[in-house]
Write an enzyme that holds these catalytic residues in place. Sequence first.
Site, PDB file in Angstrom:
ATOM      1  N   ARG A   9      22.129  -0.589  12.518  1.00 31.32           N
ATOM      2  CA  ARG A   9      21.863   0.734  13.112  1.00 31.32           C
ATOM      3  C   ARG A   9      21.348   1.659  12.010  1.00 31.32           C
ATOM      4  NH1 ARG A   9      22.620   6.100  12.445  1.00 31.32           N
ATOM      5  NH2 ARG A   9      24.842   5.867  11.992  1.00 31.32           N
ATOM      6  N   GLU A  10      22.247   2.146  11.151  1.00 32.48           N
ATOM      7  CA  GLU A  10      21.779   2.988  10.046  1.00 32.48           C
ATOM      8  C   GLU A  10      20.740   2.222   9.215  1.00 32.48           C
ATOM      9  OE1 GLU A  10      22.969   6.322   8.895  1.00 32.48           O
ATOM     10  OE2 GLU A  10      21.164   6.052   7.678  1.00 32.48           O
ATOM     11  N   HIS A  63      26.343   9.555   3.267  1.00 33.99           N
ATOM     12  CA  HIS A  63      25.024   9.287   2.680  1.00 33.99           C
ATOM     13  C   HIS A  63      25.112   9.427   1.166  1.00 33.99           C
ATOM     14  CE1 HIS A  63      22.163   8.358   5.869  1.00 33.99           C
ATOM     15  NE2 HIS A  63      23.122   8.849   6.642  1.00 33.99           N
ATOM     16  N   ARG A 105      34.077   6.680  20.246  1.00 32.93           N
ATOM     17  CA  ARG A 105      34.258   7.514  19.055  1.00 32.93           C
ATOM     18  C   ARG A 105      33.353   8.731  19.166  1.00 32.93           C
ATOM     19  NH1 ARG A 105      30.443   7.228  14.176  1.00 32.93           N
ATOM     20  NH2 ARG A 105      29.378   8.319  15.827  1.00 32.93           N
ATOM     21  N   HIS A 158      31.324   8.522   7.387  1.00 30.11           N
ATOM     22  CA  HIS A 158      29.952   8.041   7.187  1.00 30.11           C
ATOM     23  C   HIS A 158      29.352   8.882   6.061  1.00 30.11           C
ATOM     24  CE1 HIS A 158      26.094   6.431   8.898  1.00 30.11           C
ATOM     25  NE2 HIS A 158      25.594   7.553   8.389  1.00 30.11           N
ATOM     26  N   THR A 177      25.929  13.759   6.470  1.00 29.02           N
ATOM     27  CA  THR A 177      24.578  13.361   6.876  1.00 29.02           C
ATOM     28  C   THR A 177      23.539  13.571   5.781  1.00 29.02           C
ATOM     29  OG1 THR A 177      25.236  13.902   9.109  1.00 29.02           O
ATOM     30  CG2 THR A 177      22.860  13.773   8.705  1.00 29.02           C
ATOM     31  N   HIS A 212      25.393   3.041  19.102  1.00 27.01           N
ATOM     32  CA  HIS A 212      25.437   4.409  18.591  1.00 27.01           C
ATOM     33  C   HIS A 212      24.487   5.259  19.436  1.00 27.01           C
ATOM     34  CE1 HIS A 212      24.352   7.489  15.467  1.00 27.01           C
ATOM     35  NE2 HIS A 212      25.638   7.355  15.173  1.00 27.01           N
ATOM     36  N   HIS A 252      32.213  -7.008 -27.753  1.00 31.56           N
ATOM     37  CA  HIS A 252      32.588  -7.326 -26.363  1.00 31.56           C
ATOM     38  C   HIS A 252      32.761  -8.837 -26.192  1.00 31.56           C
ATOM     39  CE1 HIS A 252      31.467  -3.393 -24.193  1.00 31.56           C
ATOM     40  NE2 HIS A 252      31.441  -3.148 -25.483  1.00 31.56           N
TER      41      HIS A 252
HETATM   42  C1  AKG Z   1      24.529  10.606  10.054  1.00 31.49           C
HETATM   43  O1  AKG Z   1      25.054  11.666  10.367  1.00 31.49           O
HETATM   44  O2  AKG Z   1      23.976  10.444   8.955  1.00 31.49           O
HETATM   45  C2  AKG Z   1      24.519   9.498  10.979  1.00 31.49           C
HETATM   46  O3  AKG Z   1      23.853   8.516  10.753  1.00 31.49           O
HETATM   47  C3  AKG Z   1      25.460   9.538  12.126  1.00 31.49           C
HETATM   48  C4  AKG Z   1      26.829   9.211  11.662  1.00 31.49           C
HETATM   49  C5  AKG Z   1      27.839   9.088  12.751  1.00 31.49           C
HETATM   50  O4  AKG Z   1      27.503   8.696  13.854  1.00 31.49           O
HETATM   51  O5  AKG Z   1      28.985   9.372  12.450  1.00 31.49           O
END
Ligand code: AKG
EC number: 2.3.3.14
Length: 420
Positions: A45-46, A228, A165, A226, A199, A105, A323
């Site tokens: 997905r991501e 980044h 969720r 989540h 995000t 998602h 080392h």
């Molecule tokens: C983000 O906010 O970067 C997403 O990819 C969504 C993350 C989520 O669904 O919690």
Amino acid sequence: MSENNEFQSVTESTTAPTTSNPYGPNPADYLSNVKNFQLIDSTLREGEQFANAFFDTEKKIEIARALDDFGVDYIELTSPVASEQSRKDCEAICKLGLKAKILTHIRCHMDDARVAVETGVDGVDVVIGTSKFLRQYSHGKDMNYIAKSAVEVIEFVKSKGIEIRFSSEDSFRSDLVDLLNIYKTVDKIGVNRVGIADTVGCANPRQVYELIRTLKSVVSCDIECHFHNDTGCAIANAYTALEGGARLIDVSVLGIGERNGITPLGGLMARMIVAAPDYVRSKYKLHKIRDIENLVADAVEVNIPFNNPITGFCAFTHKAGIHAKAILANPSTYEILDPHDFGMKRYIHFANRLTGWNAIKSRVDQLNLNLTDDQIKEVTAKIKKLGDVRPLNIDDVDSIIKDFHAELSTPLLKPVNKGT
Ligand code: AKG
């Protein structure tokens, strides 16, 4: 790696000098899930949002099977409303009968929810932007509208008997009161998890800890996170979220995702095995990480970064003489991770001017030659001298050692004195 390489492999296992784990969860973090976390893998997905990514059905199935075999708890798939093929792929993966639960998602919208629940997924991850940036420039809705549609979607998905969720996109730039209100609302109606999403990758570990602890006092359901990686904090933030009481972390293989991606599966495993070795070893097939990363790296046409945790080409390579000496005596001196946990080996890089006589002694042993310590020191000096002039490779070092050894065994013949 074979002998014909400028590295030499060392096979001893790491034995930690202490019995208690100084890197384990802090007892003060009484809500910690460091020893009880779950993984939601979002490569499909991501990861599909990574610039280079295109996974056909066959590749998605191969990746899903590999992740399942590794032991991830959930596999998150692209929304079935993204495209017709995405919907079909979602259905196909649901039919594989994997141990991992399959999620899809979607946006917080009934149109998406109606399609999602028909795909056969075990759960639906719903997201909607709550920061002022996203409310103004993305969907244009206010918090009342968000709460109303969240309740509608959650109740609908729950009525189908599958997990749900609710997540607030851009959580760390959202108003805290808005966040707590919406999470309280969805928790009250029985959402399975709430999600925090960094995000834009702006959060630091302290902010993460504080937000999770605050949220824990407001909801009773599990918390998923989540992160980044724009500012390089994705693994640290994930770890701190678990310390604060979050239970589930979103990962992707090699961290692929939008921009420079999210918390990487392999990198998080490196962090977690240090903190919770028994839990991690018993739950996940760590020796599969290399194959999974290669599979995904090939699919999206990237190389594994040299400094990747665990699988970067030099992740377990030791170079400086100091080392090398210590590593040969006890690998724990310069390693926090044991390469054998991941089906990897450690190497001593001895063909260079930083080398020391202990590393060369080990190479001499590998070549099955007999030299005293003083002789090894002498030949090490020769190797370092050449290493000052140019880069060395294994053949250079072996030739110097072998020539030196040959000279010792067949001393130059002295000219005969005829006694004239
Ligand atoms: C983000 O906010 O970067 C997403 O990819 C969504 C993350 C989520 O669904 O919690």
